[in-house]
Design a protein around this motif. Sequence first.
Motif, PDB file in Angstrom:
ATOM      1  N   GLU A 211     -26.258  21.881 -28.904  1.00  0.00           N
ATOM      2  CA  GLU A 211     -27.718  22.384 -28.312  1.00  0.00           C
ATOM      3  C   GLU A 211     -27.959  23.888 -28.573  1.00  0.00           C
ATOM      4  O   GLU A 211     -29.190  24.173 -28.987  1.00  0.00           O
ATOM      5  N   GLN A 212     -26.944  24.665 -28.702  1.00  0.00           N
ATOM      6  CA  GLN A 212     -27.242  26.157 -29.045  1.00  0.00           C
ATOM      7  C   GLN A 212     -27.469  26.306 -30.504  1.00  0.00           C
ATOM      8  O   GLN A 212     -28.291  27.066 -30.662  1.00  0.00           O
ATOM      9  N   SER A 213     -26.853  25.615 -31.365  1.00  0.00           N
ATOM     10  CA  SER A 213     -26.824  25.860 -32.707  1.00  0.00           C
ATOM     11  C   SER A 213     -27.706  25.154 -33.699  1.00  0.00           C
ATOM     12  O   SER A 213     -28.092  25.153 -34.788  1.00  0.00           O
ATOM     13  N   GLY A 214     -28.046  23.903 -33.184  1.00  0.00           N
ATOM     14  CA  GLY A 214     -28.637  22.805 -33.783  1.00  0.00           C
ATOM     15  C   GLY A 214     -27.661  22.165 -34.562  1.00  0.00           C
ATOM     16  O   GLY A 214     -28.158  21.035 -35.537  1.00  0.00           O
ATOM     17  N   ALA A 215     -26.457  22.107 -34.574  1.00  0.00           N
ATOM     18  CA  ALA A 215     -25.311  21.395 -34.991  1.00  0.00           C
ATOM     19  C   ALA A 215     -25.406  19.941 -34.702  1.00  0.00           C
ATOM     20  O   ALA A 215     -26.261  19.818 -33.322  1.00  0.00           O
ATOM     21  N   VAL A 216     -24.735  19.110 -35.215  1.00  0.00           N
ATOM     22  CA  VAL A 216     -24.977  17.617 -34.830  1.00  0.00           C
ATOM     23  C   VAL A 216     -23.462  17.011 -34.639  1.00  0.00           C
ATOM     24  O   VAL A 216     -22.512  17.347 -35.663  1.00  0.00           O
ATOM     25  N   LEU A 217     -23.221  16.432 -33.620  1.00  0.00           N
ATOM     26  CA  LEU A 217     -21.898  15.961 -33.158  1.00  0.00           C
ATOM     27  C   LEU A 217     -21.547  14.382 -33.835  1.00  0.00           C
ATOM     28  O   LEU A 217     -22.516  13.626 -33.833  1.00  0.00           O
ATOM     29  N   LYS A 218     -20.505  14.348 -34.623  1.00  0.00           N
ATOM     30  CA  LYS A 218     -20.226  13.033 -35.278  1.00  0.00           C
ATOM     31  C   LYS A 218     -18.740  12.664 -34.657  1.00  0.00           C
ATOM     32  O   LYS A 218     -18.287  13.418 -34.246  1.00  0.00           O
ATOM     33  N   VAL A 219     -18.528  11.458 -34.670  1.00  0.00           N
ATOM     34  CA  VAL A 219     -17.339  10.880 -33.756  1.00  0.00           C
ATOM     35  C   VAL A 219     -16.664   9.965 -34.667  1.00  0.00           C
ATOM     36  O   VAL A 219     -17.259   8.626 -35.125  1.00  0.00           O
ATOM     37  N   ILE A 220     -15.334  10.119 -34.768  1.00  0.00           N
ATOM     38  CA  ILE A 220     -14.689   9.026 -35.662  1.00  0.00           C
ATOM     39  C   ILE A 220     -14.314   8.000 -34.583  1.00  0.00           C
ATOM     40  O   ILE A 220     -13.663   8.071 -33.452  1.00  0.00           O
ATOM     41  N   PRO A 221     -14.535   6.622 -34.868  1.00  0.00           N
ATOM     42  CA  PRO A 221     -14.478   5.480 -34.164  1.00  0.00           C
ATOM     43  C   PRO A 221     -12.830   5.072 -33.800  1.00  0.00           C
ATOM     44  O   PRO A 221     -12.122   5.526 -34.627  1.00  0.00           O
ATOM     45  N   VAL A 222     -12.829   4.477 -32.671  1.00  0.00           N
ATOM     46  CA  VAL A 222     -11.516   4.058 -32.176  1.00  0.00           C
ATOM     47  C   VAL A 222     -11.292   2.479 -32.413  1.00  0.00           C
ATOM     48  O   VAL A 222     -12.236   1.697 -32.375  1.00  0.00           O
ATOM     49  N   LEU A 223     -10.107   2.015 -33.211  1.00  0.00           N
ATOM     50  CA  LEU A 223      -9.900   0.591 -33.520  1.00  0.00           C
ATOM     51  C   LEU A 223      -9.496  -0.023 -31.933  1.00  0.00           C
ATOM     52  O   LEU A 223      -9.113   0.509 -31.074  1.00  0.00           O
ATOM     53  N   ASP A 224      -9.397  -1.383 -32.186  1.00  0.00           N
ATOM     54  CA  ASP A 224      -9.201  -2.155 -30.892  1.00  0.00           C
ATOM     55  C   ASP A 224      -7.836  -1.951 -30.454  1.00  0.00           C
ATOM     56  O   ASP A 224      -7.391  -1.857 -29.359  1.00  0.00           O
ATOM     57  N   ASN A 225      -7.056  -1.353 -31.296  1.00  0.00           N
ATOM     58  CA  ASN A 225      -5.270  -1.150 -30.928  1.00  0.00           C
ATOM     59  C   ASN A 225      -5.464   0.257 -30.180  1.00  0.00           C
ATOM     60  O   ASN A 225      -4.216   0.683 -29.941  1.00  0.00           O
ATOM     61  N   GLY A 226      -6.341   1.044 -30.369  1.00  0.00           N
ATOM     62  CA  GLY A 226      -6.401   2.500 -29.924  1.00  0.00           C
ATOM     63  C   GLY A 226      -5.880   3.447 -30.731  1.00  0.00           C
ATOM     64  O   GLY A 226      -5.657   4.376 -30.386  1.00  0.00           O
TER      65      GLY A 226
END
Length: 413
Positions: free
Chosen positions: A142-157
């Motif tokens: 919010e402060q910097s204009g950066a973007v959050l990206k997320v590594i997904p989790v597989l079904d086994n955790g």
Amino acid sequence: MVVETDQTQEMLYAIRNQFPILNQMVGKHPLVYFDNAATTQKPETVIQSLDDYYRNYNANIHRGAHYLADKGTTAYESSRKKIQQFISAETPEQVIFTKGTTEGINLIASGLAKSYLKAGDEILITGMEHHANIVPWQMACEQSGAVLKVIPVLDNGELDLEAAEKLMSEKTKVFSMVYISNALGTINPAKELIAKAANLGAITVLDCAQAVGHFVINVQDLGTDFAVFSGHKMFGPTGIGILYGKKARLEALPPYQGGGEMIKEVTFEKTTYNELPFRFEAGTPNIADGIGLGFAVDFIQSLDRQTIEAHEHELLKLATDIISQTPGLRIIGQAANKASVVSFVSDKAHPSDIGTLLDQYGIAVRTGHHCCQPLMSRFGVPGTVRVSLSFYNTKEELEIFARHLNKVMSMLA
Ligand code: PLP
């Protein structure tokens, strides 16, 4: 299966006996404490260190010109050195006392938002983060204009490592990940992922909140720029934690809070800031708990690591067997590499009902989202029942748990 000899059993009981809280009844039942991922219990030496400080040498530290202040300063700074050695940090100055993991991540995220992140930059986290490693980065975005990206989790955790590879790029300016998931128990390949992100020029942050209670952390070997953890999850007091940083990274970070301790010189026109570690430790520190954390380190270092790790492994296997053999229960998180956490759901009952009924038998488990709401959504559950174990837990406690879990589940059928 490892067979524990009588001698090993005796040693494990001797360790358990150092935790006075464990030896109590909850109503008619002996306490079975399976909520170690939330907080660990404290050994006698840590409890005594707090009592000793307040009883015998309470004083404000660092600038005091008297006996008590000197004694407190020596104890506090020697605790910093113990922690430095414990995590293999290069120098004691790189060990910053914080309130805990949450404060550590907020300190880094707010500093990077002010001094380093720009619009369009990417911050990469994983899909199994605790809220403490999500929300501060959202605030930084919010402060910097950066973007959050997320590594997904597989079904086994486990983390989707192929997706991780694709998500990492030169745009990745920060990579912040959890070492051991508090909700699933997954042990993530931290060293490998940190190396990949660092190669692309990202600043790396490792949330070691759960890891410190289970194995020895070597920050230099992990290669991380920053590492954070909480004292209360490693047999130390609440309200104290550690932020480790590589020297250049810490020096490049603006101060988090202003006030006493963190300054070199103050005039109304301009203030110059203190050196590490003090520039990040504004105000009177949490002296007693900082000292107590040093005693927790001493305690951990007195343990035979090999035996402890084998015992924890054995307990995890037993707990997994008990839960997977109970009809109607499903384990969430079956990673190949796991620490002592088993999270499960029932197709018939809400996690909180299971937790409340287990409590009637003196069994302390945690239920709910475990501060991992996005992860719970990923698995399509409102929450789980979480059994989290430590080396002071016993096979007998797991037998008690097995008996009562069966009873509870047939009551809820
Ligand atoms: N990260 C993880 C993986 C955790 O398990 C926790 C606490 O459960 C935290 C961060 C936050 O720790 P604290 O509340 O001690 O700041």
